[in-house]
Design an enzyme around this catalytic site. Structure first.
Site, short mmCIF file in Angstrom:
data_model
loop_
_atom_site.label_atom_id
_atom_site.label_comp_id
_atom_site.label_asym_id
_atom_site.label_seq_id
_atom_site.Cartn_x
_atom_site.Cartn_y
_atom_site.Cartn_z
N ILE A 12 -12.79 12.23 -1.23
CA ILE A 12 -11.52 11.85 -1.88
C ILE A 12 -11.67 10.49 -2.56
O ILE A 12 -11.16 10.26 -3.66
CB ILE A 12 -10.36 11.87 -0.85
N ASP A 31 -19.00 1.23 1.19
CA ASP A 31 -19.29 2.47 1.95
C ASP A 31 -20.61 2.26 2.68
O ASP A 31 -21.56 1.73 2.09
CB ASP A 31 -19.38 3.65 0.96
N ASN A 32 -20.68 2.68 3.94
CA ASN A 32 -21.96 2.55 4.66
C ASN A 32 -22.85 3.78 4.49
O ASN A 32 -23.93 3.84 5.06
CB ASN A 32 -21.74 2.24 6.15
N ASN A 35 -21.62 9.25 5.85
CA ASN A 35 -21.33 10.65 5.52
C ASN A 35 -21.27 10.87 4.02
O ASN A 35 -20.54 11.73 3.54
CB ASN A 35 -19.98 11.07 6.13
N SER A 124 -3.02 11.82 7.40
CA SER A 124 -3.21 13.27 7.33
C SER A 124 -1.97 13.97 7.88
O SER A 124 -1.30 13.46 8.78
CB SER A 124 -4.41 13.64 8.20
N THR A 126 -2.10 16.12 9.82
CA THR A 126 -2.42 16.40 11.22
C THR A 126 -1.54 15.58 12.18
O THR A 126 -1.35 15.99 13.32
CB THR A 126 -3.93 16.14 11.46
N TYR A 149 -9.10 13.21 16.61
CA TYR A 149 -9.14 12.75 15.22
C TYR A 149 -7.71 12.43 14.74
O TYR A 149 -7.42 11.36 14.21
CB TYR A 149 -9.78 13.82 14.32
N LYS A 153 -5.39 8.78 13.66
CA LYS A 153 -4.52 8.55 12.49
C LYS A 153 -3.15 8.02 12.96
O LYS A 153 -2.59 7.10 12.36
CB LYS A 153 -4.35 9.84 11.69
N ARG A 292 -8.82 30.11 16.11
CA ARG A 292 -9.49 28.83 16.37
C ARG A 292 -8.53 27.98 17.20
O ARG A 292 -7.35 27.88 16.86
CB ARG A 292 -9.78 28.17 15.02
N GLY A 294 -6.22 25.29 18.55
CA GLY A 294 -5.53 24.17 17.92
C GLY A 294 -4.90 24.49 16.57
O GLY A 294 -4.14 23.70 16.02
#
Ligand code: UD1
Length: 337
Positions: A12, A31-32, A35, A124, A126, A149, A153, A292, A294
């Site tokens: 994103i 950014d490291n 990912n 998110s 979520t 996760y 947030k 799945r 959750g």
């Protein structure tokens, strides 16, 4: 105006960097590359015709970030950096709490010490967990995530709320994304997950390109129109534009505000598969598997607050998402170099 993007080499972040530069903002990416890959930044430069300034640094490294802030003196920060895989967070919660929380805390400390007080945070949908009502609006309880996760947030949102209460100069926009998908229309930028994708659209693109044998649909006995889960898929290009709108909002001294970014329309897994078959003009092998853990049956937003207060509305459809995701995967079967 200069905007610093943490995690700006990610999925994103990279799309947002292009959108910001084309709207006249200067962009600094930190950014490291945990990912993501440095070649993403080259492609951002290639598409936009301007090079963002890039630092390969860890956002949790206060000393390194303090130096970057003193050097760059950004006007605002968009905080994308963080881990985002639900399964991984269930298996290794400490990794998620440590990395996501320490990174965000350290970033806020660096911002406060350098008098940078404008922040957009990647949150998110979520945070809503199992929807208390549909469509989800920003007044729904945002403390109900069902995995570590999502709980990181929630905690970061709460920390930012406390920070704004304590320091009135801070302005924060929380952006709660629904299901980001798709890719840049140039096919030079897209989603490049490590290993087996968790999310539906990257999994579908990998089936279509022959990397995976079939899609397993996780459950067809949900109380939805065709038994499969319904989600609000938002094109990453629309999402990128939402961040530019949020940066403009910060300039109005907004204090702390949260916006849902989605289209307002839900699509079932079977509908996404059908749209993807149309976009790729091929049959996609699929089978029905168990639910799945959750997963909630249905999730989509009421997008009206973002329209009213940010002047932002998603313009692209599930067909645009499938077309662009497919072009990205087809032209970059191994992701970024
Ligand atoms: C998940 C995360 C969300 C995160 C988002 C990023 C949860 C519970 N989920 O959302 O936090 O922000 O990814 O995009 O917090 N599906 C299949 N087969 C597959 C993969 C997925 O049938 O191989 C189905 C899932 O059961 C689900 C739908 O596709 O019904 C979408 O799944 P996914 O893309 O993983 O997104 P979410 O679970 O909605």
């Amino acid at each position: 105006m200069k905007i610093l993007l943490t995690g700006g080499a990610g999925y994103i972040g990279s799309h947002t960097a292009i959108e910001l530069m084309s709207s006249g903002y200067e962009v600094v990416i930190v950014d490291n590359l945990r990912n993501s890959k440095a070649s993403t930044v080259d492609r951002v430069a290639e598409i936009s015709g301007q090079s963002p300034t890039f630092y390969q640094k860890d956002v949790a490294d206060y000393v390194a970030m303090d130096t970057v802030f003193k050097q760059e003196q950004p006007d605002a920060v968009i905080h994308f950096a963080g881990l985002k895989a639900v399964n991984e967070s269930v298996a290794d919660p400490l990794l998620y709490y440590q990395l996501n929380l320490l990174t965000s805390m350290s970033l806020c400390r660096t911002m406060a010490d350098n008098n940078v007080t404008n922040l957009v945070f990647s949150s998110s949908a979520t945070v809503y967990g199992k929807p208390e009502r549909l469509p989800l609006d920003e007044n729904c309880d945002a403390t109900k995530a069902t995995n570590p996760y999502g709980r990181t947030k929630i905690i970061i949102e709460q920390m930012l709320r406390d920070l704004c209460d304590a320091k009135p100069k801070f302005n924060v926009v929380l952006l709660r994304y629904f299901n980001p998908a798709g890719a840049h229309p140039s096919a030079r930028l897209g989603e490049d997950p490590n290993g087996i994708p968790n999310n539906l659209v990257p999994f579908l693109t990998q089936v279509a390109v022959g990397m995976r044998d079939e899609l397993v649909i996780n459950g067809d006995d949900y109380p939805t129109k065709d038994g499969t889960c319904v989600r609000d898929y938002i094109h990453v290009q629309d999402l990128a534009k939402g961040h530019v709108a949020a940066i403009r909002k910060l300039q109005s001294n907004c204090r702390l505000v949260a916006y849902n970014l989605g289209t307002g329309t839900g699509h079932s897994v079977k509908e996404v598969v059908a749209a993807f078959e149309l976009a790729t003009n091929q049959h996609l092998p699929r089978s029905i598997g168990p639910r799945r853990v959750g997963d909630v049956p249905t999730s989509y937003t009421d997008p009206s607050l973002a329209k009213r207060e940010l002047g932002w509305k998603a313009g692209l459809t599930i067909d645009d998402i499938c077309r662009d995701a497919w072009r990205w995967q087809n032209e970059n079967p191994d992701g970024y170099p």
